[in-house]
Scaffold this motif. Structure first.
Motif, PDB file in Angstrom:
ATOM      1  N   TYR A 253      -6.504  -4.796 -13.203  1.00 15.13           N
ATOM      2  CA  TYR A 253      -6.084  -3.380 -12.843  1.00 15.13           C
ATOM      3  C   TYR A 253      -5.056  -2.905 -12.502  1.00 15.13           C
ATOM      4  O   TYR A 253      -3.947  -3.649 -13.092  1.00 15.13           O
TER       5      TYR A 253
ATOM      6  N   GLN B 105      -3.045  -0.313 -10.367  1.00 17.70           N
ATOM      7  CA  GLN B 105      -3.507   0.945  -9.134  1.00 17.70           C
ATOM      8  C   GLN B 105      -1.814   1.730  -8.959  1.00 17.70           C
ATOM      9  O   GLN B 105      -0.797   1.240  -8.814  1.00 17.70           O
TER      10      GLN B 105
ATOM     11  N   LYS C 249      -3.895   6.952  -6.393  1.00 16.80           N
ATOM     12  CA  LYS C 249      -4.919   6.968  -7.113  1.00 16.80           C
ATOM     13  C   LYS C 249      -5.223   5.768  -7.228  1.00 16.80           C
ATOM     14  O   LYS C 249      -5.285   4.741  -6.552  1.00 16.80           O
ATOM     15  N   GLN C 250      -6.717   5.429  -7.230  1.00 18.65           N
ATOM     16  CA  GLN C 250      -8.085   4.339  -7.228  1.00 18.65           C
ATOM     17  C   GLN C 250      -7.232   3.787  -7.790  1.00 18.65           C
ATOM     18  O   GLN C 250      -6.643   4.014  -8.922  1.00 18.65           O
ATOM     19  N   ARG C 251      -7.317   2.487  -7.730  1.00 23.52           N
ATOM     20  CA  ARG C 251      -7.731   1.175  -8.666  1.00 23.52           C
ATOM     21  C   ARG C 251      -8.654   1.240  -9.434  1.00 23.52           C
ATOM     22  O   ARG C 251      -9.641   1.797  -9.369  1.00 23.52           O
ATOM     23  N   GLU C 252      -8.161   1.093 -11.045  1.00 26.56           N
ATOM     24  CA  GLU C 252      -8.626   1.098 -11.926  1.00 26.56           C
ATOM     25  C   GLU C 252      -8.476  -0.086 -12.734  1.00 26.56           C
ATOM     26  O   GLU C 252      -8.189  -0.972 -12.976  1.00 26.56           O
TER      27      GLU C 252
END
Length: 120
Positions: free
Chosen positions: A37, A39, A43-46
């Motif tokens: 992942y 981040q 921003k959101q963790r993706e």
């Protein structure tokens, strides 16, 4: 007992390459789905990439053909090879190990992350 330690992050120029490593202890990655992942600030963790135990690898569209996730079960380590890096790849990258329980829940473990900065 369980620990995931990411390494390999750092500063790289656009178009450059970097290989991240996730060394696991206290668990055998051979029985875990492994994921990377990231981040970025604000921003959101993706999810970036995943390499399941018995499935083909999967990638976020933005990194397809540039990133490669792999595992070395003998070394109990997961890698993320990142090529043709872009400014937007700048983020803290996290390693995750996950396993599904018989009840349907997911047990997972996270590393603390490693910073990747793509900058001129």
């Amino acid at each position: 007992q369980v620990q995931l330690v990411e390494s390999g992050g750092g500063l790289v120029r656009p178009g450059g390459s970097l290989r991240l490593s996730c060394a696991a202890s206290g668990l055998m990655i051979s029985i875990y789905d492994m994921e990377w992942y990231r981040q970025a600030p604000g921003k959101q963790r993706e999810l970036v990439a995943r390499i399941p135990v018995a499935e083909s690898t999967n990638y976020q569209d933005s990194v397809k053909d540039r990133f490669t996730i792999s595992r070395d079960n003998a070394k109990n380590t997961v890698f993320l090879q990142m090529n043709s890096l872009k400014l937007e790849d700048t983020a803290v990258y996290y390693c995750r190990a996950a396993i599904r329980s018989l009840h349907g829940a997911v047990v997972d473990f996270w590393g603390q992350g490693t910073q990747v900065t793509v900058s001129s």
